[in-house]
Design a protein around this motif. Structure first.
Motif, mmCIF file in Angstrom:
data_model
loop_
_atom_site.group_PDB
_atom_site.id
_atom_site.type_symbol
_atom_site.label_atom_id
_atom_site.label_comp_id
_atom_site.label_asym_id
_atom_site.label_seq_id
_atom_site.Cartn_x
_atom_site.Cartn_y
_atom_site.Cartn_z
ATOM 1 N N GLY A 112 0.793 -1.228 0.000
ATOM 2 C CA GLY A 112 0.000 0.000 0.000
ATOM 3 C C GLY A 112 0.819 1.267 0.000
ATOM 4 O O GLY A 112 0.323 2.345 0.336
ATOM 5 N N LYS A 113 2.105 1.158 -0.362
ATOM 6 C CA LYS A 113 3.003 2.307 -0.432
ATOM 7 C C LYS A 113 3.621 2.355 -1.835
ATOM 8 O O LYS A 113 4.771 1.953 -2.031
ATOM 9 C CB LYS A 113 4.118 2.215 0.619
ATOM 10 N N PRO A 114 2.882 2.822 -2.827
ATOM 11 C CA PRO A 114 3.333 2.735 -4.224
ATOM 12 C C PRO A 114 4.725 3.323 -4.454
ATOM 13 O O PRO A 114 5.056 4.386 -3.932
ATOM 14 C CB PRO A 114 2.273 3.543 -4.982
ATOM 15 N N LEU A 115 5.504 2.610 -5.242
ATOM 16 C CA LEU A 115 6.871 3.033 -5.540
ATOM 17 C C LEU A 115 6.916 4.424 -6.148
ATOM 18 O O LEU A 115 7.814 5.209 -5.843
ATOM 19 C CB LEU A 115 7.524 2.024 -6.488
ATOM 20 N N ALA A 116 5.962 4.753 -7.013
ATOM 21 C CA ALA A 116 5.952 6.072 -7.652
ATOM 22 C C ALA A 116 5.838 7.185 -6.609
ATOM 23 O O ALA A 116 6.447 8.247 -6.746
ATOM 24 C CB ALA A 116 4.804 6.172 -8.653
ATOM 25 N N ALA A 117 5.064 6.949 -5.559
ATOM 26 C CA ALA A 117 4.919 7.945 -4.496
ATOM 27 C C ALA A 117 6.218 8.086 -3.721
ATOM 28 O O ALA A 117 6.654 9.201 -3.413
ATOM 29 C CB ALA A 117 3.780 7.545 -3.564
ATOM 30 N N LEU A 118 6.842 6.967 -3.391
ATOM 31 C CA LEU A 118 8.098 7.014 -2.642
ATOM 32 C C LEU A 118 9.199 7.692 -3.457
ATOM 33 O O LEU A 118 9.981 8.485 -2.930
ATOM 34 C CB LEU A 118 8.522 5.596 -2.254
ATOM 35 N N SER A 120 8.762 9.921 -5.850
ATOM 36 C CA SER A 120 8.437 11.343 -5.909
ATOM 37 C C SER A 120 8.812 12.044 -4.612
ATOM 38 O O SER A 120 9.377 13.143 -4.617
ATOM 39 C CB SER A 120 6.944 11.519 -6.199
ATOM 40 N N HIS A 121 8.512 11.401 -3.492
ATOM 41 C CA HIS A 121 8.848 11.989 -2.193
ATOM 42 C C HIS A 121 10.355 12.190 -2.045
ATOM 43 O O HIS A 121 10.815 13.245 -1.589
ATOM 44 C CB HIS A 121 8.331 11.089 -1.070
ATOM 45 N N GLY A 125 10.758 15.939 -2.095
ATOM 46 C CA GLY A 125 10.726 16.322 -0.699
ATOM 47 C C GLY A 125 9.362 16.756 -0.186
ATOM 48 O O GLY A 125 9.273 17.372 0.880
ATOM 49 N N TRP A 126 8.299 16.421 -0.903
ATOM 50 C CA TRP A 126 6.963 16.790 -0.444
ATOM 51 C C TRP A 126 6.582 15.936 0.761
ATOM 52 O O TRP A 126 7.101 14.835 0.953
ATOM 53 C CB TRP A 126 5.937 16.598 -1.559
ATOM 54 N N ASN A 127 5.654 16.465 1.564
ATOM 55 C CA ASN A 127 5.193 15.779 2.764
ATOM 56 C C ASN A 127 4.696 14.375 2.416
ATOM 57 O O ASN A 127 3.792 14.208 1.596
ATOM 58 C CB ASN A 127 4.068 16.600 3.411
ATOM 59 N N LEU A 128 5.261 13.362 3.069
ATOM 60 C CA LEU A 128 4.913 11.985 2.745
ATOM 61 C C LEU A 128 3.444 11.681 3.031
ATOM 62 O O LEU A 128 2.826 10.875 2.316
ATOM 63 C CB LEU A 128 5.812 11.028 3.532
ATOM 64 N N ASP A 129 2.874 12.325 4.051
ATOM 65 C CA ASP A 129 1.468 12.075 4.381
ATOM 66 C C ASP A 129 0.534 12.472 3.237
ATOM 67 O O ASP A 129 -0.554 11.896 3.097
ATOM 68 C CB ASP A 129 1.076 12.847 5.650
ATOM 69 N N TRP A 130 0.960 13.447 2.435
ATOM 70 C CA TRP A 130 0.120 13.878 1.314
ATOM 71 C C TRP A 130 -0.113 12.735 0.332
ATOM 72 O O TRP A 130 -1.218 12.560 -0.189
ATOM 73 C CB TRP A 130 0.779 15.058 0.596
ATOM 74 N N GLY A 218 -5.627 22.195 -6.443
ATOM 75 C CA GLY A 218 -5.092 20.893 -6.822
ATOM 76 C C GLY A 218 -3.660 20.985 -7.329
ATOM 77 O O GLY A 218 -3.087 22.071 -7.422
ATOM 78 N N GLN A 219 -3.100 19.849 -7.684
ATOM 79 C CA GLN A 219 -1.721 19.784 -8.176
ATOM 80 C C GLN A 219 -1.682 20.302 -9.615
ATOM 81 O O GLN A 219 -2.346 19.745 -10.497
ATOM 82 C CB GLN A 219 -1.193 18.344 -8.090
ATOM 83 N N THR A 220 -0.917 21.341 -9.842
ATOM 84 C CA THR A 220 -0.846 21.943 -11.176
ATOM 85 C C THR A 220 0.478 21.657 -11.864
ATOM 86 O O THR A 220 0.589 21.744 -13.075
ATOM 87 C CB THR A 220 -1.047 23.468 -11.106
ATOM 88 N N ARG A 221 1.499 21.332 -11.065
ATOM 89 C CA ARG A 221 2.805 21.048 -11.656
ATOM 90 C C ARG A 221 3.587 20.108 -10.736
ATOM 91 O O ARG A 221 3.565 20.267 -9.525
ATOM 92 C CB ARG A 221 3.604 22.327 -11.875
ATOM 93 N N GLY A 222 4.257 19.164 -11.351
ATOM 94 C CA GLY A 222 5.034 18.192 -10.580
ATOM 95 C C GLY A 222 4.182 17.014 -10.179
ATOM 96 O O GLY A 222 3.012 17.145 -9.861
ATOM 97 N N PHE A 223 4.798 15.828 -10.214
ATOM 98 C CA PHE A 223 4.055 14.617 -9.844
ATOM 99 C C PHE A 223 4.953 13.703 -9.028
ATOM 100 O O PHE A 223 6.101 13.561 -9.278
ATOM 101 C CB PHE A 223 3.571 13.892 -11.101
#
Length: 223
Positions: A112-118, A120-121, A125-130, A218-223
């Motif tokens: 439940g912790k997708p690689l793409a999110a990790l 990107s984090h 450096g965006w807040n991991l909880d997001w 919402g998110q307008t730039r960066g993923f």
């Protein structure tokens, strides 16, 4: 459309300029020299080429992480080839890398912790909880499935070519399945991810970090 294209080029510029030559040149040199002068000479010259690229970056005061990473990769690949006395083993680390990345992608999805999110984090450096919000996480989960499909395709092709022992085809396959395919998938991931985040209707990473209340841009730039 022009702004989005410029944005994508800016996102990819660092990837292309930083590691393309370091990753592509030594393997091609290895294949050419192996055919002309044998395995030992091919190993020596490909390692020398990787070392030369590292020295050039050092003299130009450019980031060294990709060059030294490339050098380490060439040393490991050369070790595999020399140890077994088989030139095709030079590409064995890439097969193992594809298998490892496929496994990591699938495990991250199961956990439940997708690689793409990790990824990107770590890079942004965006807040991991997001990333774990119900109105954000699905976008990263779906992109991770796309990555898993890429790693699986790459692994199947690499294994088939490895057992064919055709060095030229292996080199070209690794070349095409490397930077060109990776960049294509990154562009698709970026465009799809932003569109999916917009559909999910959650806050942007910076809105979340600053506690902005809805309605969100919402998110307008960066993923």
């Amino acid at each position: 459309m022009h702004n989005r294209s410029a944005e994508i080029m800016e996102e990819l510029k660092l990837v292309v300029s930083s590691k393309t030559l370091d990753a592509l040149l030594p393997p091609l040199i290895f294949v050419v020299v192996n055919g002309a002068a044998g395995l030992t000479t091919a190993v020596i010259i490909s390692v020398a080429a990787a070392l030369l690229l590292s020295l050039v970056r050092a003299l130009r005061r450019q980031p060294l992480k990709y060059a030294f990473g490339g050098l380490a990769g060439v040393l490991v690949a050369s070790g595999f080839a020399l140890f077994a006395g088989r030139a095709e083993n030079y590409f064995l680390p890439r097969i193992l890398s594809s298998a490892a990345m496929l496994a990591v992608s699938l495990v991250s999805l199961i956990a439940g912790k997708p690689l793409a999110a990790l990824a990107s984090h770590l890079s942004r450096g965006w807040n991991l909880d997001w990333y774990w919000r119900a109105d954000v996480k699905p976008a990263y989960r779906e992109v991770t499935w796309l990555w898993a499909a890429l790693f699986l395709m790459r692994l199947v092709i690499q294994i088939n070519l490895y057992f064919s022992a055709d060095l030229a085809r292996m080199a070209w396959a690794n070349l095409l399945l490397g930077t060109p395919v990776t960049l294509t998938v990154l562009v698709i991931s970026y465009l799809y991810g932003l569109r999916r985040l917009h559909q999910l209707g959650g806050p942007g990473a910076h809105e979340f970090a600053h506690g902005v209340q809805p309605p969100w841009e919402g998110q307008t730039r960066g993923f």
